[in-house]
Design an enzyme around this catalytic site. Structure first.
Site, PDB file in Angstrom:
ATOM      1  N   ASP A 197       0.829  -1.247  -0.067  1.00  0.00           N
ATOM      2  CA  ASP A 197       0.017  -0.044  -0.016  1.00  0.00           C
ATOM      3  C   ASP A 197       0.913   1.218  -0.051  1.00  0.00           C
ATOM      4  OD1 ASP A 197      -1.900   1.861   0.199  1.00  0.00           O
ATOM      5  OD2 ASP A 197      -2.598   1.298   2.300  1.00  0.00           O
ATOM      6  N   ILE A 198       1.207   1.829  -1.160  1.00  0.00           N
ATOM      7  CA  ILE A 198       1.959   3.099  -1.419  1.00  0.00           C
ATOM      8  C   ILE A 198       1.370   4.264  -0.734  1.00  0.00           C
ATOM      9  CG2 ILE A 198       3.354   2.306  -3.357  1.00  0.00           C
ATOM     10  CD1 ILE A 198       1.738   3.925  -5.026  1.00  0.00           C
ATOM     11  N   ALA A 254      -0.428   4.759 -10.992  1.00  0.00           N
ATOM     12  CA  ALA A 254      -1.150   6.032 -11.171  1.00  0.00           C
ATOM     13  C   ALA A 254      -2.699   6.004 -11.665  1.00  0.00           C
ATOM     14  CB  ALA A 254      -0.675   6.777 -12.474  1.00  0.00           C
ATOM     15  N   THR A 281      -5.142   6.598 -13.967  1.00  0.00           N
ATOM     16  CA  THR A 281      -5.221   7.206 -15.232  1.00  0.00           C
ATOM     17  C   THR A 281      -6.593   7.209 -16.116  1.00  0.00           C
ATOM     18  OG1 THR A 281      -4.504   4.945 -16.044  1.00  0.00           O
ATOM     19  CG2 THR A 281      -2.802   6.461 -15.574  1.00  0.00           C
ATOM     20  N   TYR A 309      -7.504  14.691 -13.468  1.00  0.00           N
ATOM     21  CA  TYR A 309      -6.499  13.759 -13.649  1.00  0.00           C
ATOM     22  C   TYR A 309      -5.031  14.686 -13.821  1.00  0.00           C
ATOM     23  CZ  TYR A 309      -2.791  11.021 -16.406  1.00  0.00           C
ATOM     24  OH  TYR A 309      -1.752  10.777 -16.692  1.00  0.00           O
ATOM     25  N   TRP A 360       0.689  10.381 -24.474  1.00  0.00           N
ATOM     26  CA  TRP A 360       0.132   9.134 -25.499  1.00  0.00           C
ATOM     27  C   TRP A 360       0.930   7.634 -25.243  1.00  0.00           C
ATOM     28  CZ3 TRP A 360      -1.012  11.817 -30.961  1.00  0.00           C
ATOM     29  CH2 TRP A 360      -1.502  12.959 -30.855  1.00  0.00           C
TER      30      TRP A 360
END
Length: 290
Positions: A37-38, A61, A63, A126, A152
């Site tokens: 668990d970061i 992340a 995303t 985001y 991308w």
């Protein structure tokens, strides 16, 4: 010997690092949220101490760009709060931290490639949470830590534009793809190789920001056309404007990143986007038109 913790290892970049890891004499620890668990400093610190971690590559992340618009709490948890914990532990344990960020920290209104110092102005949740994560890392400032902004991203793994186009290209005769959003794709395999290459070379007293994507400039329309061409798919790609494909989160109209800094400091040669796309499609078994 580098003992490297790779967070978010099931994502595109993490998966590519895992694929090429056997080519390096580093000791890797590939983790996902089920392993560590970061967002919990104590859990993160304990893991790093137990395994003598001296490098962290943060691929974790949130995303889901559109979903983030209505899920800001979870986006903030992963994109900002977790980065803060990673930065704190890295500083306390003298760990090199490589954090992956995004072109979405910019507003997409530029007309020349973004340098790292360009004014940030995210247009959605985001991008906002990713920028706040950058700020947490910069403020805590663990030495030998860097931020890599990219754009991308696609790969053989996970969900991405390339795989979506391949699927739709086989299902449909005609597709409309936006032509007024311009940028450069990033093949996650190239990004992974670059990260592992520069690890021994990272030496800085304050957090440094670098841009990285493949070379070249194109629109999503151009990208889709080339995917169909290489894969020899007969689906016709028509250019459409952004307003014809509305999304909850605004996309940057211009996402071209200037890579001069990272190329100069680490003596890098960055592959051209079309060459990397061909490599990815070959791995996927889709490179027909050669």
């Amino acid at each position: 010997m580098f003992n490297i913790l790779v967070t978010g290892s099931s994502g595109q970049v993490g998966s590519e690092i895992k694929e090429i890891s056997k080519e390096y004499s580093y000791n890797f620890f590939f983790t996902t949220k089920s392993d560590i668990d970061i967002t919990c400093k104590e859990s993160l610190k304990s893991f790093c101490e137990k395994n003598c971690i001296n490098v962290i590559i943060n691929c974790a992340a949130y995303t889901a760009v559109d979903k983030a618009q209505t899920d800001e709490i979870n986006a903030d948890l992963v994109n900002r709060k977790a980065v803060k914990k990673l930065a704190l532990v890295s500083k306390e344990l003298n760990i090199k931290l490589i954090h992956i960020s995004t072109d979405y920290v910019f507003d997409g209104k530029a007309s020349t490639p973004y340098i790292e110092e360009y004014q940030t102005n995210p247009q959605g949740v985001y991008g906002k949470t990713k920028l706040e994560g950058e700020k947490e890392l910069i403020n805590i400032n663990p030495i030998n830590s860097i931020i890599i902004r990219t754009s991308w991203v696609y790969s053989c793994y996970g969900n991405n534009f390339v795989k979506t186009m391949l699927r739709l290209g086989k299902e449909k005769e005609v597709l409309g793809v936006v032509f007024d959003q311009v940028g450069t794709p990033t093949y996650a395999n190239d990004l992974a190789k670059m990260i592992l290459y520069i690890i021994p070379k990272i030496e800085n007293n304050k957090v440094e920001i670098y841009n990285y994507s493949n070379e070249g400039v194109l629109s999503w329309f151009d990208f889709a056309k080339e995917i169909m061409n290489i894969a020899n798919l007969k689906c016709k790609i028509n250019p459409i404007e952004t307003y014809q494909y509305p999304t909850p989160a605004k996309r940057p109209n211009y996402s071209v990143l200037n890579k001069s800094k990272i190329k100069k400091e680490f003596n890098l040669e960055i592959p051209y986007w079309k060459d990397s796309l061909e490599d990815c499609l070959k791995k996927l078994g889709e490179r027909i038109n050669v």
